[in-house]
Every structure is written in structure tokens, then in C-alpha cells.
Design a protein around this motif. Sequence first.
Motif, PDB file in Angstrom:
ATOM      1  N   ASP A 289       0.507  -1.180  -0.167  1.00 43.56           N
ATOM      2  CA  ASP A 289       0.500   0.304  -0.344  1.00 43.56           C
ATOM      3  C   ASP A 289       1.004   1.255  -0.146  1.00 43.56           C
ATOM      4  OD1 ASP A 289      -2.273  -1.600  -0.049  1.00 43.56           O
ATOM      5  OD2 ASP A 289      -2.960  -1.076   1.954  1.00 43.56           O
ATOM      6  N   GLU A 290       1.863   1.278   0.841  1.00 44.73           N
ATOM      7  CA  GLU A 290       2.749   1.861   0.887  1.00 44.73           C
ATOM      8  C   GLU A 290       3.822   2.521  -0.074  1.00 44.73           C
ATOM      9  OE1 GLU A 290       4.623   2.449   4.984  1.00 44.73           O
ATOM     10  OE2 GLU A 290       5.442   0.758   3.732  1.00 44.73           O
ATOM     11  N   GLY A 291       3.549   1.100  -1.007  1.00 44.88           N
ATOM     12  CA  GLY A 291       4.672   1.683  -2.575  1.00 44.88           C
ATOM     13  C   GLY A 291       3.186   2.176  -3.725  1.00 44.88           C
ATOM     14  N   GLU A 292       2.281   1.841  -3.819  1.00 48.31           N
ATOM     15  CA  GLU A 292       1.044   2.638  -4.205  1.00 48.31           C
ATOM     16  C   GLU A 292       0.663   4.533  -4.666  1.00 48.31           C
ATOM     17  OE1 GLU A 292      -3.782   3.574  -3.700  1.00 48.31           O
ATOM     18  OE2 GLU A 292      -3.019   1.520  -3.188  1.00 48.31           O
ATOM     19  N   TYR A 293       1.095   4.722  -2.530  1.00 48.08           N
ATOM     20  CA  TYR A 293       0.748   6.404  -2.385  1.00 48.08           C
ATOM     21  C   TYR A 293       2.254   6.823  -3.072  1.00 48.08           C
ATOM     22  CZ  TYR A 293      -2.406   3.589   1.017  1.00 48.08           C
ATOM     23  OH  TYR A 293      -3.542   3.239   1.574  1.00 48.08           O
ATOM     24  N   ALA A 294       3.187   5.911  -2.299  1.00 44.61           N
ATOM     25  CA  ALA A 294       4.751   7.037  -2.965  1.00 44.61           C
ATOM     26  C   ALA A 294       4.501   6.405  -4.184  1.00 44.61           C
ATOM     27  CB  ALA A 294       5.970   5.914  -2.796  1.00 44.61           C
ATOM     28  N   TYR A 295       4.472   6.124  -5.251  1.00 41.88           N
ATOM     29  CA  TYR A 295       4.859   5.861  -6.683  1.00 41.88           C
ATOM     30  C   TYR A 295       3.706   6.946  -6.988  1.00 41.88           C
ATOM     31  CZ  TYR A 295       3.792   4.687 -11.542  1.00 41.88           C
ATOM     32  OH  TYR A 295       3.134   4.332 -12.980  1.00 41.88           O
ATOM     33  N   ALA A 296       2.698   7.094  -6.508  1.00 45.99           N
ATOM     34  CA  ALA A 296       1.397   7.876  -6.697  1.00 45.99           C
ATOM     35  C   ALA A 296       1.589   9.428  -6.604  1.00 45.99           C
ATOM     36  CB  ALA A 296       0.486   7.839  -6.327  1.00 45.99           C
ATOM     37  N   GLY A 297       2.428   9.323  -5.663  1.00 48.36           N
ATOM     38  CA  GLY A 297       3.621  10.478  -5.103  1.00 48.36           C
ATOM     39  C   GLY A 297       4.335  11.088  -6.432  1.00 48.36           C
ATOM     40  N   GLN A 298       4.884   9.872  -5.991  1.00 49.57           N
ATOM     41  CA  GLN A 298       6.390   9.929  -8.238  1.00 49.57           C
ATOM     42  C   GLN A 298       5.694  11.302  -9.119  1.00 49.57           C
ATOM     43  OE1 GLN A 298       8.235   6.617  -8.692  1.00 49.57           O
ATOM     44  NE2 GLN A 298      10.005   7.635  -7.136  1.00 49.57           N
TER      45      GLN A 298
ATOM     46  N   TYR B  80       1.652  12.408   0.195  1.00 45.68           N
ATOM     47  CA  TYR B  80       3.480  11.233   0.089  1.00 45.68           C
ATOM     48  C   TYR B  80       4.069  12.389  -0.884  1.00 45.68           C
ATOM     49  CZ  TYR B  80       2.812   6.547   2.031  1.00 45.68           C
ATOM     50  OH  TYR B  80       2.600   6.116   2.735  1.00 45.68           O
ATOM     51  N   SER B  81       3.517  12.952  -1.674  1.00 48.45           N
ATOM     52  CA  SER B  81       4.277  13.376  -2.484  1.00 48.45           C
ATOM     53  C   SER B  81       5.107  14.972  -2.180  1.00 48.45           C
ATOM     54  CB  SER B  81       3.381  14.592  -3.829  1.00 48.45           C
ATOM     55  OG  SER B  81       1.978  15.239  -3.699  1.00 48.45           O
ATOM     56  N   PHE B  82       4.369  15.159  -0.891  1.00 50.91           N
ATOM     57  CA  PHE B  82       4.921  16.281  -0.003  1.00 50.91           C
ATOM     58  C   PHE B  82       6.333  15.822   0.672  1.00 50.91           C
ATOM     59  CE2 PHE B  82       4.351  18.989   3.779  1.00 50.91           C
ATOM     60  CZ  PHE B  82       4.935  20.340   3.491  1.00 50.91           C
ATOM     61  N   PHE B  83       6.183  14.931   1.329  1.00 50.18           N
ATOM     62  CA  PHE B  83       7.080  14.410   2.073  1.00 50.18           C
ATOM     63  C   PHE B  83       7.881  14.394   1.134  1.00 50.18           C
ATOM     64  CE2 PHE B  83       3.412  12.010   5.175  1.00 50.18           C
ATOM     65  CZ  PHE B  83       3.539  13.481   5.310  1.00 50.18           C
ATOM     66  N   LEU B  84       7.716  13.585  -0.252  1.00 54.10           N
ATOM     67  CA  LEU B  84       8.954  13.520  -0.723  1.00 54.10           C
ATOM     68  C   LEU B  84      10.090  14.520  -1.459  1.00 54.10           C
ATOM     69  CD1 LEU B  84       7.389  11.133  -4.071  1.00 54.10           C
ATOM     70  CD2 LEU B  84       9.246  10.532  -1.494  1.00 54.10           C
ATOM     71  N   ILE B  85       8.666  15.764  -1.604  1.00 57.29           N
ATOM     72  CA  ILE B  85       9.808  17.325  -2.041  1.00 57.29           C
ATOM     73  C   ILE B  85      10.511  17.644  -0.572  1.00 57.29           C
ATOM     74  CG2 ILE B  85       8.726  19.070  -1.914  1.00 57.29           C
ATOM     75  CD1 ILE B  85       6.605  18.671  -3.693  1.00 57.29           C
ATOM     76  N   LEU B  86      10.014  17.391   0.647  1.00 56.41           N
ATOM     77  CA  LEU B  86      10.464  18.519   1.654  1.00 56.41           C
ATOM     78  C   LEU B  86      12.173  17.508   1.574  1.00 56.41           C
ATOM     79  CD1 LEU B  86       8.068  19.043   3.861  1.00 56.41           C
ATOM     80  CD2 LEU B  86       9.044  20.612   2.749  1.00 56.41           C
ATOM     81  N   PHE B  87      11.892  15.376   2.006  1.00 52.10           N
ATOM     82  CA  PHE B  87      12.816  14.815   2.937  1.00 52.10           C
ATOM     83  C   PHE B  87      13.453  14.161   1.553  1.00 52.10           C
ATOM     84  CE2 PHE B  87       8.857  14.643   5.443  1.00 52.10           C
ATOM     85  CZ  PHE B  87      10.186  16.229   6.543  1.00 52.10           C
TER      86      PHE B  87
END
Length: 571
Positions: free
Chosen positions: A77-86, A110-117
Amino acid sequence: MFRRYFIWKIFVLVNLWLIKISIRENKISECDFVNTFHKYQPLKNKTPVIYWVVSGVITGLFVYIRLRLLSLPLESDEGEYAYAGQLILKGIPPYKEIYSMKFPGVYYFYSFFLILFGDSSNAIRIGSLIVNLCSAFFILKIGELLHNRITGIFAAIGFIALSAAPRFHGLMANTEHFVNLFVIAAAFCFLLWLKKRKTILLFLSGVLSGFACIMKQHGAYFLLVIIVALIIEQITNRQLIFKSIKKHLLVLSGFTLIILSLFFLVWVNGTYQKFIFFTIEYGRSYISYKTFGEEFFNFFFFLAGRIVNNHIMWLLIICGVFSSFKTMGRNISLLIHCWFMISIAAIFPGYYFRPHYYLLMIPVAAIYFGIFFNSLFEWSNQSKNLKRHIAPILFSACLLYYLIGERQVFFSLNPNDAAANMYFGNHIFSEAVTIGNYINKHSKPTDKILVVGSEPEIYFYAQRKSSTGYIYDFPLVENHPLKDSMVNEFRNEILQHFPTFVINTKSHWYDEWFHGWVLNNVLNVNSEYDLKGFCIRNETGDGIFLWINNDSNFAKDKILWEIYKKKEIKI
């Protein structure tokens, strides 16, 4: 369908019965919400230092646990959210190249987390830690508003501990954590409104309930908590119906504003039809797949298995249920009990009872936990000897028992082994990291790949787009009315966007017929692709990857992953 309506009828009748008891026993003036808040003010400058010390140490301990497991591999599930965030960061909105029956709120988080961290799984873990601490802060403030600061402190610590439970998959950044954040924030705003009577707070509670819903549809259930609270207030204060309706409309307008904004967003993005199809039409089929009669007792069976290592905490939570009748105002305790019942109801849609679904119960369970320890504090505070500190001593002993029960995940195992301990006893999620990194190194950014299975985290690690929006096998193998049309669309998409790499996973969701059909009938891997590597599992459960140029003598039933690459056309 009849059984589903029947259980909701029982739920409504029970709530109305509780309200009727509150009126029949002539507790109206004593239990008025406003009077309750005047009676129970937060204790200021009276909280013993030992409570702050204990809360600080325990909070620091669980922060350490989460940071120690920062590189915990993403689960499906996390993979789904992370891929969608990408994809969002690349300008591709949800439901365009990724299909899901879930509302997209978590994708944007998730996309916000990827931008920040940074673009890694560590970013998701850091973001999840921040969400957890914010939720705990609101639990602290709710405890203060409901009773006093001691209640809030113990409730917040209980929340931090319970929400990290490995058997609930609490260390993972599942949608339930984000739903809880907005549900707790909405409850805080509503309770603050009861005290200060500022209209904006009531409207904001509806807005935050709307955000809980767009994190995951189950969040919509918690709007009922506010509705029930307004009904209780109307009855106990004997308000005119018109005056009460205005309050209801104010909450509903805030909720509706967020939901309509979501619909407007997907319309602007040009994904409205896909959004409706997957979140509503397919979502309706998904929750109708199982029946109430067959699955009802599984709720208790699965819950009992998941609290085995911290059952003492849950026993004290049950004690908190009974303590609330004595220590809280009747209406406040009634409101908390309604919240608890609605939390259980939110777990039931579809009757799947997956471990992380139970996280929806944690906020109100933590409040019961805080109520019990506050009762213990008030009882023991009269004494001048060691008995005075029985509350923090009992809490520390209870927590120590919990930590000992989960010591392997919390303190011993490395992140990969900890994930294996929580999921099926194997290393599929850490193996997905290896596969994703391999594809990333051996493909071009414009190449598309296909994971035949339900492990979308590979798309995230590989940083490559999928050939199809169907990143899970579930809708393609389950029996439902929309299956045939979805399978045809899946086939057309992968033929239109022929994948450079094909990953066949024989993990926990493996469907032999479907995988064979995709590989042999649709893609014809035997003639169009080369087998580049595969993974077998040794006796200890560890995956061993073998990178080869041709097939091996290993038995096919021993192979867990197969990695194929499209043959290059020689001129």
C-alpha cells in the motif's frame, strides 16, 4: 445487502437508546456540555513533574524506535502511495496513469514528504513520524478539554505506544494514520467550540472531517461523531430544532466543501470518469465481495490475535470505559462511547479486517486509557506515601510488558527483518528494493515496466512508469461485475505501452492462472523476452538473487521473482 442495513439499524438504535437513558435518569442539568467544561478545567501548574518526565521519556523512546527503523522497506500500500506521489511530482494526476479505489488525499501527502525529505522511503518514514506526533499533540489537548491535563498526558502517551504496534502495522505509513490525524483534529475543534462557542471552530471541524474522508473513504464515518454530539447537545439543552439544524448545516457545509473541492480537482485534471469508476463503481463492488454473516466474528478473532503482546494495555482501556461513567459528565462519556462505536463501524466496510484497519480505533482507545489513569491518579493523589505514584508506576510496568513483547521488532531486528516479522514471515518488501534498484540501473528513464503481481513499490524504487494503470492484481482476479472490462483495458494498455522489463512476482497475492495468461498469452515472454534473473528463498527465509543470461536448473516452484527484459532487435 439486507444484513448491512440491519447492522446499521442496530447501531443507530443503540445510540438512541443511550441518549434516552441520559434523559430518563434526569441528568440533564448535571450533564450539560457547557457545565461539564466549567466543571472540568485543565489543571494548570498542578501536574506533578514525574508525569512530564515519564511522558517525555516514553515519547523519546518511540521516536527512537521509529528512527531506528527509518529504512523499513515500503509495503504494498505504501508503494502505491509513494508511486502516486512520484507521478504527481512529474505532473501526472491520480487516476490518469494509476488506478485506485481510494480517494487521493494520501497521494498528495506522500508527494509533499518526497519534496521535503527526498525521493526515498526514508522520507515517508519521517513524514509518518511527524503525522504521529501531531496526532498525539491533539490527543493531549482533547484529554485536557474533556477532563484535565493528566488525562491528556496519559492519552497522548497511550496513543504514541498503541499506534506503533507492529501487529497493527503501526510503524508503516498507512492511510489510517492520516485519517486519524484529521479525525482527532476535527474532534479537538469541536470540543473547543463547545467551550468557546466560536462559529468558525464548528465549521472547521466539518472541514477537517472532509479531509479525513479524502484520505480514505472510511474517514467519512467520523463525521457522525460530531452529528451525534450536536444531537446530544440539542436534547440535553432543550434547544429549538431550527437552532440545532443551523449547527448541523454548518458542519455539513465544511465537510461538503472539501468533498466538492476533490471532485472539482479531478474534473480539472481530466480524470473525473476514471475517478468515479474506480472509487465509486468498483469501490461498491469491492465492499460487496464478502458478506456480514460470514465475516462478522473475524473482527474479534483478528483483533484478539493482534493485541496478544499488549493485552494488558487493552484491559486497562476496557477499565477506562467503565471509569468514564464515574469520572466524566454523562454526555461527555456518551460522546466518547459513540466515537468508539463509530470507530468500529469504520473498520467494517468490506469485512476485510486487515491489521492496519484497526488503527482507526486507536485515538478513542487512547482517550479511554487516559481516563483510566486519571481516575487512578485522583484516587491515589490523596496519599502522602508511595501509593501516590501508583499511576505512573503501573503505567511504566504496563508499557514495559508491551515493549518486552515487541522487543524483537522495536530493538533487535534490522529494518528488513522487522518488515518480514510483521508481514508473512518473508522478505518480499526488502526483495522489492533490490529489484527496483536493478531495473533503475539497467533501463532508461523513458522505459516502462510491468509488475505482474501486487507490489507497486517496485515502480517507486525503480523510478519507472508502469505500462498500465492497474498496479494491483486484485481487481483483475476477483469475481465482480466489472472484472471483464477491467481485464480488457489492462490487456490493451500493456500492448499499447509494451514494457521493457517484466517482473513476475509469486508473492502472497499470486494467482497462477492470471500470471500465466499475462506472461504467455499477452506478452509471450518466452520468445519476446530474456530472463535476466530470479530470486529463490533459502531455509532461513532470505531471498537470494541470481542474475543470469539463460535459464537455470532450479525448480520453478522454488522461484519467487522472475525478472524479464525485452529482447533487443538486431539489425
